[in-house]
Design a protein around this motif. Structure first.
Motif, PDB file in Angstrom:
ATOM      1  N   ASP A 269       5.739  23.141   1.384  1.00  0.00           N
ATOM      2  CA  ASP A 269       6.631  22.431   2.294  1.00  0.00           C
ATOM      3  C   ASP A 269       6.601  20.915   2.102  1.00  0.00           C
ATOM      4  O   ASP A 269       5.890  20.184   2.794  1.00  0.00           O
ATOM      5  N   TRP A 270       7.451  20.457   1.185  1.00  0.00           N
ATOM      6  CA  TRP A 270       7.546  19.040   0.868  1.00  0.00           C
ATOM      7  C   TRP A 270       8.739  18.384   1.560  1.00  0.00           C
ATOM      8  O   TRP A 270       9.181  17.302   1.161  1.00  0.00           O
ATOM      9  N   THR A 271       9.259  18.986   2.629  1.00  0.00           N
ATOM     10  CA  THR A 271      10.477  18.481   3.267  1.00  0.00           C
ATOM     11  C   THR A 271      10.248  17.190   4.042  1.00  0.00           C
ATOM     12  O   THR A 271      11.198  16.461   4.332  1.00  0.00           O
ATOM     13  N   ARG A 272       9.009  16.885   4.410  1.00  0.00           N
ATOM     14  CA  ARG A 272       8.738  15.679   5.200  1.00  0.00           C
ATOM     15  C   ARG A 272       8.229  14.527   4.332  1.00  0.00           C
ATOM     16  O   ARG A 272       7.838  13.486   4.864  1.00  0.00           O
ATOM     17  N   ALA A 273       8.222  14.698   3.022  1.00  0.00           N
ATOM     18  CA  ALA A 273       7.679  13.671   2.130  1.00  0.00           C
ATOM     19  C   ALA A 273       8.364  12.327   2.361  1.00  0.00           C
ATOM     20  O   ALA A 273       9.554  12.256   2.665  1.00  0.00           O
ATOM     21  N   ALA A 274       7.582  11.254   2.216  1.00  0.00           N
ATOM     22  CA  ALA A 274       8.107   9.909   2.427  1.00  0.00           C
ATOM     23  C   ALA A 274       7.288   8.923   1.606  1.00  0.00           C
ATOM     24  O   ALA A 274       6.152   9.201   1.213  1.00  0.00           O
ATOM     25  N   LEU A 275       7.875   7.774   1.351  1.00  0.00           N
ATOM     26  CA  LEU A 275       7.148   6.662   0.764  1.00  0.00           C
ATOM     27  C   LEU A 275       6.573   5.852   1.912  1.00  0.00           C
ATOM     28  O   LEU A 275       7.323   5.306   2.737  1.00  0.00           O
ATOM     29  N   GLY A 276       5.245   5.797   1.969  1.00  0.00           N
ATOM     30  CA  GLY A 276       4.650   5.126   3.116  1.00  0.00           C
ATOM     31  C   GLY A 276       3.154   5.036   3.031  1.00  0.00           C
ATOM     32  O   GLY A 276       2.566   4.917   1.950  1.00  0.00           O
ATOM     33  N   ASP A 277       2.531   5.147   4.175  1.00  0.00           N
ATOM     34  CA  ASP A 277       1.102   4.912   4.368  1.00  0.00           C
ATOM     35  C   ASP A 277       0.278   6.074   3.805  1.00  0.00           C
ATOM     36  O   ASP A 277       0.357   7.187   4.313  1.00  0.00           O
ATOM     37  N   PRO A 278      -0.556   5.839   2.776  1.00  0.00           N
ATOM     38  CA  PRO A 278      -1.364   6.938   2.235  1.00  0.00           C
ATOM     39  C   PRO A 278      -2.371   7.487   3.237  1.00  0.00           C
ATOM     40  O   PRO A 278      -2.831   8.629   3.096  1.00  0.00           O
ATOM     41  N   ALA A 279      -2.701   6.708   4.259  1.00  0.00           N
ATOM     42  CA  ALA A 279      -3.637   7.196   5.279  1.00  0.00           C
ATOM     43  C   ALA A 279      -3.079   8.384   6.037  1.00  0.00           C
ATOM     44  O   ALA A 279      -3.840   9.165   6.614  1.00  0.00           O
ATOM     45  N   GLU A 280      -1.742   8.545   6.042  1.00  0.00           N
ATOM     46  CA  GLU A 280      -1.156   9.700   6.728  1.00  0.00           C
ATOM     47  C   GLU A 280      -1.587  11.002   6.047  1.00  0.00           C
ATOM     48  O   GLU A 280      -1.839  12.007   6.725  1.00  0.00           O
ATOM     49  N   ASP A 281      -1.661  11.011   4.720  1.00  0.00           N
ATOM     50  CA  ASP A 281      -2.108  12.221   4.026  1.00  0.00           C
ATOM     51  C   ASP A 281      -3.609  12.425   4.182  1.00  0.00           C
ATOM     52  O   ASP A 281      -4.090  13.567   4.245  1.00  0.00           O
ATOM     53  N   ILE A 282      -4.375  11.344   4.240  1.00  0.00           N
ATOM     54  CA  ILE A 282      -5.812  11.473   4.504  1.00  0.00           C
ATOM     55  C   ILE A 282      -6.015  12.055   5.898  1.00  0.00           C
ATOM     56  O   ILE A 282      -6.866  12.933   6.107  1.00  0.00           O
TER      57      ILE A 282
ATOM     58  N   ALA B  56       0.800  -1.226   0.000  1.00  0.00           N
ATOM     59  CA  ALA B  56       0.000   0.000   0.000  1.00  0.00           C
ATOM     60  C   ALA B  56       0.833   1.277   0.000  1.00  0.00           C
ATOM     61  O   ALA B  56       0.286   2.369  -0.109  1.00  0.00           O
ATOM     62  N   ALA B  57       2.164   1.179   0.126  1.00  0.00           N
ATOM     63  CA  ALA B  57       3.002   2.368   0.248  1.00  0.00           C
ATOM     64  C   ALA B  57       2.987   3.204  -1.027  1.00  0.00           C
ATOM     65  O   ALA B  57       3.088   2.677  -2.137  1.00  0.00           O
ATOM     66  N   VAL B  58       2.847   4.518  -0.876  1.00  0.00           N
ATOM     67  CA  VAL B  58       2.889   5.471  -1.986  1.00  0.00           C
ATOM     68  C   VAL B  58       3.678   6.692  -1.519  1.00  0.00           C
ATOM     69  O   VAL B  58       4.020   6.816  -0.341  1.00  0.00           O
ATOM     70  N   LEU B  59       3.957   7.609  -2.435  1.00  0.00           N
ATOM     71  CA  LEU B  59       4.568   8.873  -2.039  1.00  0.00           C
ATOM     72  C   LEU B  59       3.544   9.679  -1.253  1.00  0.00           C
ATOM     73  O   LEU B  59       2.414   9.872  -1.697  1.00  0.00           O
ATOM     74  N   THR B  60       3.930  10.125  -0.084  1.00  0.00           N
ATOM     75  CA  THR B  60       3.053  10.945   0.748  1.00  0.00           C
ATOM     76  C   THR B  60       3.723  12.278   1.049  1.00  0.00           C
ATOM     77  O   THR B  60       4.947  12.341   1.225  1.00  0.00           O
ATOM     78  N   HIS B  61       2.928  13.323   1.121  1.00  0.00           N
ATOM     79  CA  HIS B  61       3.441  14.635   1.515  1.00  0.00           C
ATOM     80  C   HIS B  61       3.865  14.608   2.973  1.00  0.00           C
ATOM     81  O   HIS B  61       4.874  15.185   3.363  1.00  0.00           O
TER      82      HIS B  61
END
Length: 311
Positions: free
Chosen positions: A216-229, A190-195
């Motif tokens: 501010d894209w300094t914290r971007a990571a490949l991970g859980d899309p629920a974090e952006d939701i 499920a990991a995607v690019l997240t802001h």
């Protein structure tokens, strides 16, 4: 141990004058002024630019990576991503970026319209479309999904203290049970690019409710899309966040996971602020708590169909 220098108004003025043809006037003039409570590391430059100074070497790595990431993301998303006018070091090993200002207010100032929700859906869709290998190649890290059960336990204790202070009804957190938290675990692949930092101040919204950009894209990571939701629930409210995620193709599981991440996070953050363990504006934290507890049509974890596929 060598301490990083602290930027002064003179430091910033000299740097800006070396980058832009026009001067910035006096320290207190309209040409140059600090942004909020950023301790002199972020400055408005006139009406068209913002200068961000990294306070340490770790932040400098993220700032330099952000420059490359913004170019990677830009073709995939329908909202503006800041463009750099100039970048370099403001002190040995410490990075700066001078960015063109994205016009508009913030999600803390303007409500997002139905069309703005479609803009957010396009953002989530675009982030999912960014090739993970390309993001990793420029140094974007992978992050493991958080344990919702561990977060739930922390939030339950925090909610009890908020209830004692007459700030929150702790019984509301009982809607999320340990089995429910387990059911909302992330699915394989499920990991995607997240802001990973979609707060209200980072979502640029115009007066008509359109989402015009993301900062501010300094914290971007490949991970859980629920974090952006979850971030969107804090920024624009749970109903709008879930509608945008659904429009982006996310099913009930990541939407509910994001909702409960946001709810637990905001309970914990407000408790920490009221008990003196964290900084922040109490009024804003209360507003964020209210936003994430706005009811949505799909609230119960038991409403998730077994075997529901991830997008």
């Amino acid at each position: 141990m060598t301490h990083a220098p602290t930027p002064t108004a003179d430091t910033v003025r000299r740097l800006v004058r070396s980058l832009l043809e026009e001067g910035t006037g006096g320290t207190g003039g309209p040409g140059l002024r600090p942004v909020g409570e950023e301790h002199g590391y972020t400055w408005w430059v006139g009406t068209r630019h913002v200068l961000r100074l990294a306070p340490d070497r770790e932040a400098s790595v993220r700032r330099r990576r952000e420059l490359r990431l913004r170019e990677l993301v830009r073709p995939h998303v329908p909202v503006a991503v800041p463009a750099s006018v100039a970048h370099g070091d403001w002190a040995p090993g410490l990075a700066y970026t001078l960015d063109a200002l994205v016009p508009g207010g913030t999600a803390d100032e303007h409500d997002v319209s139905a069309v703005g929700e479609a803009d957010l859906a396009g953002l989530l869709t675009g982030l999912r479309a960014v090739p993970a290998r390309q993001a990793e190649a420029i140094g974007v890290p992978r992050t493991a999904p958080r344990s919702l059960e561990a977060l739930r336990r922390m939030a339950v204790h925090a909610a009890e203290r908020l209830a004692a202070a007459d700030e929150f009804d702790a019984a509301r957190l009982l809607q999320l049970t340990p089995p429910g938290a387990a059911q909302l675990a992330t699915q394989p692949g499920a990991a995607v690019l997240t802001h990973h930092g979609l707060t209200g101040e980072h979502v640029v919204v115009s007066a008509d409710g359109r989402v015009r950009g993301v900062l501010d894209w300094t914290r971007a990571a490949l991970g859980d899309p629920a974090e952006d939701i979850a971030g969107l629930a804090v920024a624009v409210g749970s109903p709008a966040a879930v509608r945008a995620a659904t429009l982006a193709g996310y099913g009930a599981r990541p939407c509910l996971r994001g909702l409960w991440l946001a709810r637990c996070d905001t309970v914990i953050r407000l408790t920490d602020r009221l008990e003196g363990r964290a900084a922040g504006t109490t009024a804003l934290l209360r507003t964020q708590l209210r936003r994430v507890w706005e009811p949505i049509m799909l609230e119960r974890v038991t409403d998730i169909e077994k075997g529901e596929p991830e997008p």
